[in-house]
Design a protein around this motif. Structure first.
Motif, PDB file in Angstrom:
ATOM      1  N   PRO A 272       0.839  -1.198   0.000  1.00 40.02           N
ATOM      2  CA  PRO A 272       0.000   0.000   0.000  1.00 40.02           C
ATOM      3  C   PRO A 272       0.880   1.257   0.000  1.00 40.02           C
ATOM      4  N   PRO A 273       0.371   2.375  -0.503  1.00 35.77           N
ATOM      5  CA  PRO A 273       1.164   3.607  -0.424  1.00 35.77           C
ATOM      6  C   PRO A 273       1.375   4.014   1.032  1.00 35.77           C
ATOM      7  N   SER A 274       2.356   4.870   1.277  1.00 39.28           N
ATOM      8  CA  SER A 274       2.642   5.324   2.637  1.00 39.28           C
ATOM      9  C   SER A 274       1.481   6.186   3.147  1.00 39.28           C
ATOM     10  N   PRO A 275       1.489   6.522   4.446  1.00 38.32           N
ATOM     11  CA  PRO A 275       0.398   7.345   4.990  1.00 38.32           C
ATOM     12  C   PRO A 275       0.210   8.664   4.222  1.00 38.32           C
ATOM     13  N   SER A 276       1.290   9.184   3.654  1.00 38.50           N
ATOM     14  CA  SER A 276       1.168  10.457   2.920  1.00 38.50           C
ATOM     15  C   SER A 276       0.784  10.233   1.464  1.00 38.50           C
ATOM     16  N   GLY A 277       0.621   8.975   1.065  1.00 40.39           N
ATOM     17  CA  GLY A 277       0.250   8.688  -0.315  1.00 40.39           C
ATOM     18  C   GLY A 277       1.436   8.530  -1.256  1.00 40.39           C
ATOM     19  N   TRP A 278       2.610   8.432  -0.706  1.00 37.69           N
ATOM     20  CA  TRP A 278       3.825   8.281  -1.529  1.00 37.69           C
ATOM     21  C   TRP A 278       4.014   6.823  -1.937  1.00 37.69           C
ATOM     22  N   ARG A 279       4.424   6.623  -3.190  1.00 38.50           N
ATOM     23  CA  ARG A 279       4.810   5.297  -3.636  1.00 38.50           C
ATOM     24  C   ARG A 279       6.282   5.308  -4.025  1.00 38.50           C
ATOM     25  N   ALA A 280       7.044   4.381  -3.455  1.00 42.96           N
ATOM     26  CA  ALA A 280       8.478   4.317  -3.766  1.00 42.96           C
ATOM     27  C   ALA A 280       8.671   3.966  -5.236  1.00 42.96           C
ATOM     28  N   LYS A 281       9.635   4.646  -5.851  1.00 43.83           N
ATOM     29  CA  LYS A 281       9.990   4.316  -7.227  1.00 43.83           C
ATOM     30  C   LYS A 281      11.411   3.778  -7.235  1.00 43.83           C
ATOM     31  N   ALA A 282      11.752   3.083  -8.303  1.00 46.36           N
ATOM     32  CA  ALA A 282      13.111   2.569  -8.423  1.00 46.36           C
ATOM     33  C   ALA A 282      13.883   3.415  -9.428  1.00 46.36           C
ATOM     34  N   VAL A 283      15.077   3.842  -9.039  1.00 47.34           N
ATOM     35  CA  VAL A 283      15.936   4.587  -9.963  1.00 47.34           C
ATOM     36  C   VAL A 283      17.229   3.797 -10.170  1.00 47.34           C
ATOM     37  N   LEU A 284      17.854   4.011 -11.309  1.00 45.51           N
ATOM     38  CA  LEU A 284      19.066   3.263 -11.652  1.00 45.51           C
ATOM     39  C   LEU A 284      20.305   4.113 -11.401  1.00 45.51           C
ATOM     40  N   CYS A 285      21.362   3.487 -10.894  1.00 48.04           N
ATOM     41  CA  CYS A 285      22.600   4.233 -10.706  1.00 48.04           C
ATOM     42  C   CYS A 285      23.806   3.294 -10.683  1.00 48.04           C
TER      43      CYS A 285
ATOM     44  N   SER B 181      14.816  14.069  -2.897  1.00 44.58           N
ATOM     45  CA  SER B 181      14.294  15.428  -2.697  1.00 44.58           C
ATOM     46  C   SER B 181      12.807  15.492  -2.996  1.00 44.58           C
ATOM     47  N   GLU B 182      12.404  14.795  -4.061  1.00 50.18           N
ATOM     48  CA  GLU B 182      10.987  14.787  -4.418  1.00 50.18           C
ATOM     49  C   GLU B 182      10.167  14.167  -3.281  1.00 50.18           C
ATOM     50  N   PHE B 183      10.709  13.074  -2.751  1.00 52.30           N
ATOM     51  CA  PHE B 183      10.039  12.424  -1.623  1.00 52.30           C
ATOM     52  C   PHE B 183       9.928  13.386  -0.434  1.00 52.30           C
TER      53      PHE B 183
ATOM     54  N   HIS C 196       7.388  16.067  -0.898  1.00 55.08           N
ATOM     55  CA  HIS C 196       6.060  15.474  -0.758  1.00 55.08           C
ATOM     56  C   HIS C 196       5.705  15.301   0.726  1.00 55.08           C
ATOM     57  N   GLU C 197       6.674  14.837   1.493  1.00 58.60           N
ATOM     58  CA  GLU C 197       6.443  14.599   2.917  1.00 58.60           C
ATOM     59  C   GLU C 197       6.225  15.905   3.671  1.00 58.60           C
ATOM     60  N   ARG C 198       7.001  16.926   3.293  1.00 55.18           N
ATOM     61  CA  ARG C 198       6.854  18.222   3.974  1.00 55.18           C
ATOM     62  C   ARG C 198       5.483  18.804   3.685  1.00 55.18           C
ATOM     63  N   GLN C 199       5.090  18.731   2.412  1.00 54.84           N
ATOM     64  CA  GLN C 199       3.803  19.319   2.032  1.00 54.84           C
ATOM     65  C   GLN C 199       2.636  18.609   2.694  1.00 54.84           C
ATOM     66  N   SER C 200       2.754  17.311   2.872  1.00 57.82           N
ATOM     67  CA  SER C 200       1.634  16.568   3.459  1.00 57.82           C
ATOM     68  C   SER C 200       1.633  16.637   4.977  1.00 57.82           C
TER      69      SER C 200
END
Ligand SMILES: Nc1nc2c(ncn2[C@@H]2O[C@H](COP(=O)(O)OP(=O)(O)OP(=O)(O)O)[C@@H](O)[C@H]2O)c(=O)[nH]1
Ligand SMILES: [Mg+2]
Length: 311
Positions: A212-225, A241-243, A246-250
């Motif tokens: 399920p998404p986190s309490p703030s509605g965030w879904r983890a994404k996968a990035v390549l590095c 930073s995007e995460f 999102h967390e600060r705003q919520s």
């Protein structure tokens, strides 16, 4: 410490790590004094199976961040380091660049008999780093399976490192840990692994959708590095930073910190109450006696507890 002097910071951390009774009070007072100047950093937990490339990633990620003008502190939680006396993060060789970077501070995991003790010291070290002006704190988990929860309980963003070439299951990572991840970085995307990386990312993202998404509605994404070539390292930072935005705003950012500091208080309280209880002379005396009675089957553990607490 407030001047950002790294040797003062190192000394301060040594003081709060000390287990000498005479350092207890000054350590506590130092933390109280640092408190007013703490809290302004972003705290990032970094986890992944042994050998996934955490230390090498931190070297690349940390150097990229100091390049952006940030001040980066690297800490670790390694509950197993009490066995060897030192810490895995002692391998500053993996962090050669960061180790000599004037805008970085690297500190191995405190040694400790219990995970709780190690956790407490790392939490306090975070506050000290912040008071010394470090605006980014990276906390590496070391060891297998124990330290992830502890690091999650002291950071704003939990970053899980995974491998590109390791096949289709979740690489032996426990379900609960994948579930805690705010950002997933698939690392070692270089050489042979480049071809496998896209498939790996798809597989990881499919797996993430099962949660399920986190309490703030965030879904983890996968990035390549790749920490080796530097590919995607900035992309990981963008995702973090995007995460955090999102967390600060919520409002979740502050809620998470509040629940963390409450949990810290409860843990510290419980640890002290237990210490005090076991230090009682009558408890020490009765404990061995009751253990023997339990061993020979004369009393049940439950009745032994009752007997110890009531009398
Ligand atoms: N090709 C490639 N190798 C890497 C990369 N990152 C790390 N490695 C190699 O992977 C091995 C393990 O890297 P570490 O950074 O020590 O991994 P770790 O997760 O910190 O390991 P532990 O602390 O032992 O759990 C080393 O031999 C690194 O050189 C990468 O991006 N690409
Ligand atoms: Mg390491």
């Amino acid at each position: 410490l407030r001047g950002g002097d790294r040797s003062a910071l190192a000394q301060a951390v040594t003081l709060i790590e000390s287990r000498k009774p005479e350092d207890e009070r000054s350590g506590r007072e130092l933390i109280d004094a640092a408190l007013a100047f703490s809290g302004a950093s972003v705290r990032i937990g970094i986890t992944g199976v042994p050998g996934v490339g955490k230390s090498t990633f931190i070297e690349a990620f940390g150097s990229m961040l100091t390049g952006l003008g940030r001040k980066v502190a690297v800490l670790a939680v390694d509950p197993s380091s009490s066995l060897s006396g030192g810490s895995v993060l002692g391998d500053k060789s993996r962090m050669g660049r960061l180790a000599v970077d004037p805008n970085a501070f690297i500190r191995p995991s405190p040694a400790g008999k219990s995970l709780g003790g190690v956790t407490r010291r790392t939490r306090e070290s975070i506050l000290l780093c912040e008071a010394a002006g470090f605006d980014t704190v990276l906390v590496e988990t070391v060891g297998v399976g124990q330290s992830e929860l502890a690091v999650h309980s002291m950071t704003d963003c939990f970053l899980l490192l995974m491998l590109a070439g390791a096949g289709d299951e979740l690489q032996g990572i426990k379900r609960g840990i994948v579930e805690m991840a705010d950002v997933v970085a698939i690392t070692k995307v270089d050489g042979e692994n480049v071809n496998r990386a896209k498939v790996a990312r798809q597989q990881v993202e499919n797996a993430l959708w099962l949660y399920p998404p986190s309490p703030s509605g965030w879904r983890a994404k996968a990035v390549l590095c790749s920490a080796l070539t530097g590919m995607g390292i900035e992309g990981v930072w963008s995702q973090v930073s995007e995460f955090l935005d999102h967390e600060r705003q919520s409002g979740e950012f502050d809620r998470r910190r509040t629940s963390q500091v409450n949990a810290w208080f409860r843990e510290a309280l419980e640890a002290r109450v237990l210490d005090r209880f076991y230090a009682e002379p009558h408890v020490q005396e009765r404990l061995a006696f009751l253990e023997e009675r339990i061993r020979i089957g004369a009393i049940s553990p439950r009745s032994a507890v009752e007997s110890l607490l009531t009398g």
